[in-house]
Design a protein around this motif. Sequence first.
Motif, mmCIF file in Angstrom:
data_model
loop_
_atom_site.group_PDB
_atom_site.id
_atom_site.type_symbol
_atom_site.label_atom_id
_atom_site.label_comp_id
_atom_site.label_asym_id
_atom_site.label_seq_id
_atom_site.Cartn_x
_atom_site.Cartn_y
_atom_site.Cartn_z
ATOM 1 N N GLU A 1 6.214 20.138 -2.333
ATOM 2 C CA GLU A 1 5.108 19.577 -1.543
ATOM 3 C C GLU A 1 4.966 18.075 -1.770
ATOM 4 O OE1 GLU A 1 3.305 20.903 0.883
ATOM 5 O OE2 GLU A 1 4.569 22.667 0.664
ATOM 6 N N ILE A 2 5.078 17.653 -3.013
ATOM 7 C CA ILE A 2 4.976 16.216 -3.316
ATOM 8 C C ILE A 2 6.199 15.499 -2.759
ATOM 9 C CG2 ILE A 2 4.885 14.493 -5.162
ATOM 10 C CD1 ILE A 2 3.425 16.553 -6.872
ATOM 11 N N ASP A 3 7.355 16.125 -2.893
ATOM 12 C CA ASP A 3 8.591 15.556 -2.350
ATOM 13 C C ASP A 3 8.471 15.345 -0.841
ATOM 14 O OD1 ASP A 3 11.481 16.145 -1.080
ATOM 15 O OD2 ASP A 3 11.737 15.245 -3.054
ATOM 16 N N LYS A 4 7.872 16.325 -0.173
ATOM 17 C CA LYS A 4 7.667 16.259 1.276
ATOM 18 C C LYS A 4 6.820 15.051 1.651
ATOM 19 C CE LYS A 4 5.874 19.212 4.996
ATOM 20 N NZ LYS A 4 5.264 20.545 5.289
ATOM 21 N N GLU A 5 5.743 14.837 0.908
ATOM 22 C CA GLU A 5 4.852 13.706 1.179
ATOM 23 C C GLU A 5 5.541 12.381 0.862
ATOM 24 O OE1 GLU A 5 1.582 11.732 2.552
ATOM 25 O OE2 GLU A 5 2.073 13.876 2.700
ATOM 26 N N PHE A 6 6.323 12.355 -0.201
ATOM 27 C CA PHE A 6 7.054 11.152 -0.609
ATOM 28 C C PHE A 6 7.984 10.686 0.531
ATOM 29 C CE2 PHE A 6 10.527 8.862 -2.681
ATOM 30 C CZ PHE A 6 9.897 8.115 -3.660
ATOM 31 N N HIS A 7 8.726 11.622 1.082
ATOM 32 C CA HIS A 7 9.665 11.289 2.151
ATOM 33 C C HIS A 7 8.941 10.935 3.452
ATOM 34 C CE1 HIS A 7 13.556 12.226 0.213
ATOM 35 N NE2 HIS A 7 12.802 13.005 -0.548
ATOM 36 N N LYS A 8 7.791 11.543 3.661
ATOM 37 C CA LYS A 8 7.022 11.225 4.876
ATOM 38 C C LYS A 8 6.499 9.790 4.824
ATOM 39 C CE LYS A 8 3.370 12.932 7.907
ATOM 40 N NZ LYS A 8 2.408 14.029 8.184
ATOM 41 N N VAL A 9 6.029 9.368 3.657
ATOM 42 C CA VAL A 9 5.551 7.991 3.497
ATOM 43 C C VAL A 9 6.675 7.004 3.820
ATOM 44 C CG1 VAL A 9 4.741 6.254 1.837
ATOM 45 C CG2 VAL A 9 3.748 8.555 1.819
ATOM 46 N N ILE A 10 7.867 7.300 3.321
ATOM 47 C CA ILE A 10 9.016 6.415 3.576
ATOM 48 C C ILE A 10 9.361 6.394 5.066
ATOM 49 C CG2 ILE A 10 11.490 6.093 3.186
ATOM 50 C CD1 ILE A 10 11.055 7.245 0.371
ATOM 51 N N ALA A 11 9.402 7.570 5.679
ATOM 52 C CA ALA A 11 9.761 7.657 7.098
ATOM 53 C C ALA A 11 8.774 6.888 7.968
ATOM 54 C CB ALA A 11 9.816 9.121 7.530
ATOM 55 N N LEU A 12 7.500 7.028 7.671
ATOM 56 C CA LEU A 12 6.480 6.314 8.452
ATOM 57 C C LEU A 12 6.538 4.813 8.199
ATOM 58 C CD1 LEU A 12 3.441 8.750 8.082
ATOM 59 C CD2 LEU A 12 4.891 8.420 10.087
ATOM 60 N N GLU B 1 0.829 -1.211 0.000
ATOM 61 C CA GLU B 1 0.000 0.000 0.000
ATOM 62 C C GLU B 1 0.863 1.261 0.000
ATOM 63 O OE1 GLU B 1 -3.476 2.170 2.745
ATOM 64 O OE2 GLU B 1 -2.592 0.250 3.369
ATOM 65 N N ASP B 2 1.920 1.247 0.807
ATOM 66 C CA ASP B 2 2.817 2.407 0.837
ATOM 67 C C ASP B 2 3.581 2.558 -0.478
ATOM 68 O OD1 ASP B 2 2.195 3.278 3.392
ATOM 69 O OD2 ASP B 2 3.626 1.926 4.346
ATOM 70 N N LEU B 3 3.953 1.437 -1.076
ATOM 71 C CA LEU B 3 4.624 1.495 -2.379
ATOM 72 C C LEU B 3 3.712 2.108 -3.434
ATOM 73 C CD1 LEU B 3 6.440 -1.967 -2.402
ATOM 74 C CD2 LEU B 3 7.553 0.279 -2.501
ATOM 75 N N GLU B 4 2.428 1.785 -3.349
ATOM 76 C CA GLU B 4 1.459 2.354 -4.294
ATOM 77 C C GLU B 4 1.358 3.861 -4.088
ATOM 78 O OE1 GLU B 4 -1.406 2.358 -7.389
ATOM 79 O OE2 GLU B 4 0.138 0.918 -6.757
ATOM 80 N N LYS B 5 1.400 4.310 -2.833
ATOM 81 C CA LYS B 5 1.370 5.746 -2.550
ATOM 82 C C LYS B 5 2.574 6.440 -3.177
ATOM 83 C CE LYS B 5 -0.997 5.425 1.951
ATOM 84 N NZ LYS B 5 -0.841 5.628 3.415
ATOM 85 N N LEU B 6 3.740 5.816 -3.041
ATOM 86 C CA LEU B 6 4.965 6.400 -3.609
ATOM 87 C C LEU B 6 4.885 6.472 -5.129
ATOM 88 C CD1 LEU B 6 7.746 4.682 -1.434
ATOM 89 C CD2 LEU B 6 6.774 6.970 -1.170
ATOM 90 N N ARG B 7 4.369 5.412 -5.738
ATOM 91 C CA ARG B 7 4.253 5.382 -7.204
ATOM 92 C C ARG B 7 3.319 6.497 -7.676
ATOM 93 N NH1 ARG B 7 1.375 3.655 -11.353
ATOM 94 N NH2 ARG B 7 -0.369 2.996 -10.043
ATOM 95 N N ASN B 8 2.190 6.681 -6.976
ATOM 96 C CA ASN B 8 1.228 7.726 -7.342
ATOM 97 C C ASN B 8 1.832 9.120 -7.181
ATOM 98 O OD1 ASN B 8 -0.775 5.865 -7.959
ATOM 99 N ND2 ASN B 8 -1.666 5.900 -5.913
ATOM 100 N N LEU B 9 2.643 9.302 -6.138
ATOM 101 C CA LEU B 9 3.281 10.600 -5.921
ATOM 102 C C LEU B 9 4.282 10.910 -7.032
ATOM 103 C CD1 LEU B 9 3.814 10.423 -2.054
ATOM 104 C CD2 LEU B 9 2.364 12.061 -3.277
#
Length: 232
Positions: free
Chosen positions: A146-157, A124-132
Motif C-alpha cells: 500500500e505504501i509502495d503504491k502511494e510512493f509510485h503514484k506521487v512520482i507519476a503525478l 513538497e512531493d519529495l517530502e511526501k516520498l521521504r515520509n512514505l
Amino acid sequence: MDNKSVDIKSLSRKTLSNQVIDEIISLLTTGQLKPGDRIPSELELMEICNVSRPVIREAMTSLEVLGIVNRKTRNGTFFSDKIGSKPFSMMLALSATNLSSIIDTRVALELGLITLAAEKITDEDLEKLRNLIEEMKALPTEDSSEIDKEFHKVIALSAKIPLFEAIIDPLQSFHHKVLEQIPLEDRNLEQTIEYHVDIYNALKKRDPIEAYASMYRHLDFVRQKALKNLKK
C-alpha cells in the motif's frame, strides 16, 4: 464481360456500431471537434453515417460507457473535457489474465515517467516520498504494497502529464493483483526500502539518468519475483 459471383458478408449491427464509433472519434482526431464540443444530433449522425437510429444509439451508449462522451438531457451529447480512466480500465481488464504483460506495461510507463518527474518534482512531493519511506521502515510485516503504491503514484503525478494521470489508478490496481502472487517471505522489505531510498535520492538531486536506473533496479526486482511465482 462475364458476371462473377462474389461473396460479400453483410454487416451486422455490431459492426456498423463500431464503424460509427470510429467516425465519431475521428471528429476529435482530425480536429473537426474539440474536447467539450457538442456532437451532431442522432438525426444528423443517421444522415452522415447512413445508418439507423438503433445503430447510432448503440454507438453513443458505448462511447458514454467509456467516458468519451457525456449526454446532457436537453442540451445534447458532448465530448468529455478530458480523458477518464474507464478506457484504460477496460483495456487492462481484457488483459487481466496476461499478468506478465501488465508487469511490462508498468515498467515501460514508470521508467518514462520518472525521468520527467526528476525534472519537475517539487520539494513538497519529495517530502511526501521521504515520509512514505519512513512509514515503510516502521512496518511490522514485509507487506509494503500500500505504501509502495502511494510512493509510485506521487512520482507519476510529479511528471505532470494529464493523459498518464488517467491510467495510473487502474494500472496500479491491476499491478496490486500481481504483487498478491508474491509470498510475503519473498518480498524482502529491507531490500525494497533500499530501492526506494535510492529513487528518492536520485529525484532529490533532480538527476533523470540516476532516477531511471534506480527505478529500473527496483521494478526489475519486483518483476523477477512476480514472474518466478507466476510460473509455479
